[in-house]
Design a protein around this motif. Sequence first.
Motif, PDB file in Angstrom:
ATOM      1  N   ASN A 245     -16.903   0.058 -11.868  1.00 52.87           N
ATOM      2  CA  ASN A 245     -16.758  -1.413 -11.387  1.00 52.87           C
ATOM      3  C   ASN A 245     -15.247  -1.545 -10.419  1.00 52.87           C
ATOM      4  O   ASN A 245     -14.660  -1.324 -10.535  1.00 52.87           O
ATOM      5  CB  ASN A 245     -16.349  -2.462 -12.476  1.00 52.87           C
ATOM      6  CG  ASN A 245     -15.742  -3.754 -12.070  1.00 52.87           C
ATOM      7  OD1 ASN A 245     -16.371  -4.186 -11.478  1.00 52.87           O
ATOM      8  ND2 ASN A 245     -15.346  -5.003 -13.301  1.00 52.87           N
TER       9      ASN A 245
ATOM     10  N   ASP B 168     -15.058  -3.573  -8.550  1.00 51.24           N
ATOM     11  CA  ASP B 168     -14.381  -4.899  -8.001  1.00 51.24           C
ATOM     12  C   ASP B 168     -12.288  -4.982  -7.969  1.00 51.24           C
ATOM     13  O   ASP B 168     -12.359  -4.622  -8.650  1.00 51.24           O
ATOM     14  CB  ASP B 168     -14.677  -6.094  -8.706  1.00 51.24           C
ATOM     15  CG  ASP B 168     -14.470  -7.876  -8.308  1.00 51.24           C
ATOM     16  OD1 ASP B 168     -15.427  -8.035  -8.175  1.00 51.24           O
ATOM     17  OD2 ASP B 168     -13.590  -8.177  -8.727  1.00 51.24           O
ATOM     18  N   LEU B 169     -11.782  -6.027  -7.653  1.00 48.12           N
ATOM     19  CA  LEU B 169     -10.628  -5.636  -7.576  1.00 48.12           C
ATOM     20  C   LEU B 169      -9.760  -6.700  -8.425  1.00 48.12           C
ATOM     21  O   LEU B 169      -8.954  -6.708  -9.290  1.00 48.12           O
ATOM     22  CB  LEU B 169      -9.579  -6.321  -6.445  1.00 48.12           C
ATOM     23  CG  LEU B 169     -10.157  -4.692  -5.016  1.00 48.12           C
ATOM     24  CD1 LEU B 169      -9.657  -5.618  -3.953  1.00 48.12           C
ATOM     25  CD2 LEU B 169      -9.408  -3.828  -5.331  1.00 48.12           C
ATOM     26  N   ALA B 170     -10.539  -8.367  -9.138  1.00 48.65           N
ATOM     27  CA  ALA B 170      -9.890  -8.815 -10.432  1.00 48.65           C
ATOM     28  C   ALA B 170     -11.094  -8.908 -10.496  1.00 48.65           C
ATOM     29  O   ALA B 170     -10.476  -8.900 -12.432  1.00 48.65           O
ATOM     30  CB  ALA B 170      -9.631  -9.842  -9.820  1.00 48.65           C
ATOM     31  N   ALA B 171     -12.534  -8.865 -11.460  1.00 46.00           N
ATOM     32  CA  ALA B 171     -13.366  -9.461 -11.835  1.00 46.00           C
ATOM     33  C   ALA B 171     -13.993  -7.953 -13.804  1.00 46.00           C
ATOM     34  O   ALA B 171     -14.167  -7.269 -12.490  1.00 46.00           O
ATOM     35  CB  ALA B 171     -14.641  -9.953 -11.561  1.00 46.00           C
TER      36      ALA B 171
ATOM     37  N   SER C 165     -13.709  -3.655 -16.804  1.00 40.18           N
ATOM     38  CA  SER C 165     -12.351  -4.018 -16.256  1.00 40.18           C
ATOM     39  C   SER C 165     -12.516  -3.199 -14.795  1.00 40.18           C
ATOM     40  O   SER C 165     -13.240  -3.020 -14.189  1.00 40.18           O
ATOM     41  CB  SER C 165     -10.931  -3.733 -16.675  1.00 40.18           C
ATOM     42  OG  SER C 165     -10.789  -3.863 -17.806  1.00 40.18           O
ATOM     43  N   PRO C 166     -11.589  -4.422 -13.726  1.00 39.14           N
ATOM     44  CA  PRO C 166     -11.786  -4.077 -12.579  1.00 39.14           C
ATOM     45  C   PRO C 166     -11.299  -2.706 -12.484  1.00 39.14           C
ATOM     46  O   PRO C 166      -9.929  -2.241 -13.346  1.00 39.14           O
ATOM     47  CB  PRO C 166     -10.929  -4.934 -11.959  1.00 39.14           C
ATOM     48  CG  PRO C 166     -10.600  -6.102 -12.894  1.00 39.14           C
ATOM     49  CD  PRO C 166     -10.933  -5.469 -14.534  1.00 39.14           C
ATOM     50  N   GLN C 167     -11.632  -1.988 -11.443  1.00 35.72           N
ATOM     51  CA  GLN C 167     -11.376  -0.487 -10.948  1.00 35.72           C
ATOM     52  C   GLN C 167     -11.478   0.439 -12.053  1.00 35.72           C
ATOM     53  O   GLN C 167     -10.853   1.511 -11.771  1.00 35.72           O
ATOM     54  CB  GLN C 167     -10.160  -0.882 -10.809  1.00 35.72           C
ATOM     55  CG  GLN C 167      -9.793  -1.689  -9.078  1.00 35.72           C
ATOM     56  CD  GLN C 167     -10.511  -0.897  -7.815  1.00 35.72           C
ATOM     57  OE1 GLN C 167     -10.211  -0.145  -7.563  1.00 35.72           O
ATOM     58  NE2 GLN C 167     -11.269  -2.018  -7.657  1.00 35.72           N
TER      59      GLN C 167
END
Length: 124
Positions: free
Chosen positions: A26, A28-31, A62-64
Amino acid sequence: MPAFSSGPILNSGSNPSTSVKMLISNEDLAAAATIELEVFLVTISSTGAPKVPVAHQLFSLSPQQVATREVGIAGFPGYETQFNVTGSNVVIDVFATDADGRLNDAQRVLQPEESTISAITPVP
């Protein structure tokens, strides 16, 4: 994000694979992302033969976060992976390994090589 599939992958030759490994990231930085994963054993030689489900997992990242999943495919002539992803920046790559843990280059499928499908196959 749409559902996608590796398509049927032939698992034969002098050194067939015994497991398929999926690397899920994942980015994504936030979602957070939710991933539904399915692996099927398929009979390549028989057109229209049913797919045999061997794995069905639903999990979130989780993000990252990065996760790996491994499913045994030893002794079957082919297999297929399918994924349904909710999240905008998830990368899933598929790699097969032989009994000695060596990668089988002919059976690797990177995210850009996967086919978009309308929906993953329902598992009974």
